[in-house]
Design an enzyme around this catalytic site. Structure first.
Site, short mmCIF file in Angstrom:
data_model
loop_
_atom_site.label_atom_id
_atom_site.label_comp_id
_atom_site.label_asym_id
_atom_site.label_seq_id
_atom_site.Cartn_x
_atom_site.Cartn_y
_atom_site.Cartn_z
N CYS A 66 52.93 43.19 39.08
CA CYS A 66 53.89 44.03 38.80
C CYS A 66 54.95 43.66 37.64
CB CYS A 66 54.88 44.41 39.86
SG CYS A 66 54.06 44.88 41.24
N ALA A 109 48.77 37.98 46.58
CA ALA A 109 50.20 38.30 47.43
C ALA A 109 49.88 37.98 49.00
CB ALA A 109 50.67 39.44 47.18
#
Length: 466
Positions: free
Chosen positions: A54, A20
């Site tokens: 996640c 990310a």
């Protein structure tokens, strides 16, 4: 040996880490500067880039069918955008003085140096693996990357037994316990705290405990793991505590993560008390003009307590990357800090928190009032109105909001965003009572549970504020 800085005609940005923060930084820098102005080289030691860590528990649990659904952008897509991405290549050393990094191709073992004008460190976090007998045995898994998730799924597919033990009951542990229940396993969670979800106060964690037991999960709280016994085949067969052994065909470590700052520490870069890299508001590593860092390897400012915290979340990592990419690309952006917002679920029970817990407030030297209210997610007469518990902390005398925790049914979790905005704005609980929130019976009681808690907090502050 890579080309030296003096013999190059354009700047080179080197990025360590392909998820990310790292790839957001690379992509944003590329938007601002074309290949003719800025060369970008990114190193990723795994097989995948720009994916949702996640989402791994939901992939393991079967809610997400395919691994590829978690991947936002593949290595090929990054390369097509002018980013020189090298996967399965691990950076083994940062030479900050010489402005270069050493890398190793994991397939061939070949090593080389790459010089940089600007460096982004986005090495993420690593699962906590306590030094216990058997912790490295086959059948024991941490879950942090897509490679980790695939390894766990491979083990589940090859394992005949249906007994799973999860060590730890934080976000990862709770979500993995539900995932394994969905896979048809008998699940035991061994937790060193008094209640699951230590990011909540124990009275709120108790509600999560009840929900987990309602799913058929065996909760073992206040227990310290002493070892992971193995069988004759060397595979894990149990999780041992001081009082008992819990049989296991597979073990998942959900103890949490720590910043992966081994390279940074060896390079002499500044680390905080949580071992994360320290940066300024522009995400530049303190004391180093041409080095930036973001994502799970950094510490960030807690806007409520004023201290540095390590909060490994994809939301922060993507924002860090955007800020870094803007600054590297010649623009200007800052990341002011966080209030500690997080949300999760156990089956139909939603769990959310933002700001400070009681022990956080005490540690910060704050005097406070804590109130708890019971309400519903919708008007009580409307079908599907689920119970909801809201706990709110307010500073004594000033009434400043300090934190909110919410546990309840559908519609409970995202209400924490109201409190997150109020915390960021520095609002008092009295100011919150006047918030013009959306109301209709399918969405809320006429007094939203957040406002009910704020009213009760106002009363507590007035009663005890002198």
């Amino acid at each position: 040996m890579s080309m030296s800085r003096t013999s190059r005609t354009k700047e080179r940005l080197v990025v360590i880490g392909g998820d990310a923060a790292g790839m957001s930084a690379a992509s944003q820098a590329r938007r601002l500067k074309g290949p003719g102005e800025l060369e970008i080289v990114a190193f990723e030691r795994g097989h995948f880039t720009s994916y949702s860590a996640c989402g791994i528990p939901y992939w393991v649990g079967g809610d997400v069918a395919e691994r590829e659904q978690l991947i936002a952008r593949t290595p090929e897509e990054h390369r097509a955008r002018g980013i020189g991405l090298r996967i399965r290549t691990e950076v083994t050393e940062i030479d900050a003085e010489g402005a270069r990094v050493r890398s190793r191709d994991l397939a061939s073992g070949a090593e080389s140096w790459t010089s940089y004008d600007k460096l982004v460190i986005a090495t993420g976090a690593r699962p906590v693996r306590p030094e216990l007998p058997g912790v490295d045995a086959p059948g024991v898994h941490g879950v942090q990357t897509l490679d980790d998730g695939q390894a766990l799924l491979d083990t589940l597919a090859a394992t005949r037994g249906r007994r799973a033990v999860v060590v730890g009951a934080g976000y990862i542990g709770v979500e993995m316990a539900e995932a394994l229940i969905n896979r048809g396993y008998e699940v035991t969670v061994v937790n060193r705290s008094k209640e699951p979800m230590a990011t909540l106060d124990p009275d709120m964690g108790r509600l999560v405990h009840k929900a987990m037991e309602g799913l058929g999960i065996t909760m073992v709280n206040d227990a310290e793991v002493t070892g992971l016994p193995t069988g004759d085949d060397g595979r894990v067969r149990a999780v041992a505590t001081e009082d008992a052994e819990y049989p296991a065909d597979v073990v998942v470590l959900g103890i949490g993560v720590r910043p992966e700052t081994t390279l940074a520490k060896a390079a002499g870069l500044p680390l905080g008390k949580h071992h994360g890299l320290l940066t300024d508001l522009a995400m530049r590593v303190r004391g180093h003009e041409n080095i930036w860092a973001g994502g799970d390897c950094v510490e960030v400012l807690d806007l409520v307590s004023g201290s540095e915290r390590h909060i490994p979340l994809g939301t922060h990592a993507n924002k860090h990357g955007q800020v870094i990419g803007a600054n590297v690309g010649g623009g200007y952006a800052t990341f002011p800090g966080v209030v500690g917002t997080a949300v999760s679920k156990v089956c139909d029970l939603e769990i959310a928190r933002t700001g400070l817990r009681e022990k956080d407030a005490r540690r910060a030297g704050l005097q406070f009032e804590a109130v708890t209210v019971e309400s519903t997610s919708r008007a009580g007469y409307y079908p599907g109105a689920d119970p909801m518990t809201v706990k709110m902390l307010a500073e004594r005398r000033t009434g400043r909001l300090l934190g909110v925790q919410i546990v309840g049914g559908e519609g409970a979790g995202k209400r924490v965003d109201i409190a997150a905005v109020a915390l960021t704005a520095g609002m008092t609980v009295e100011q919150m009572t006047a918030l013009d929130l959306g109301y209709a019976p399918p969405f809320s009681p006429v007094w939203d549970p957040i406002l009910v808690a704020a009213r009760k907090a106002v009363a507590a502050v007035r009663a005890n504020g002198v």
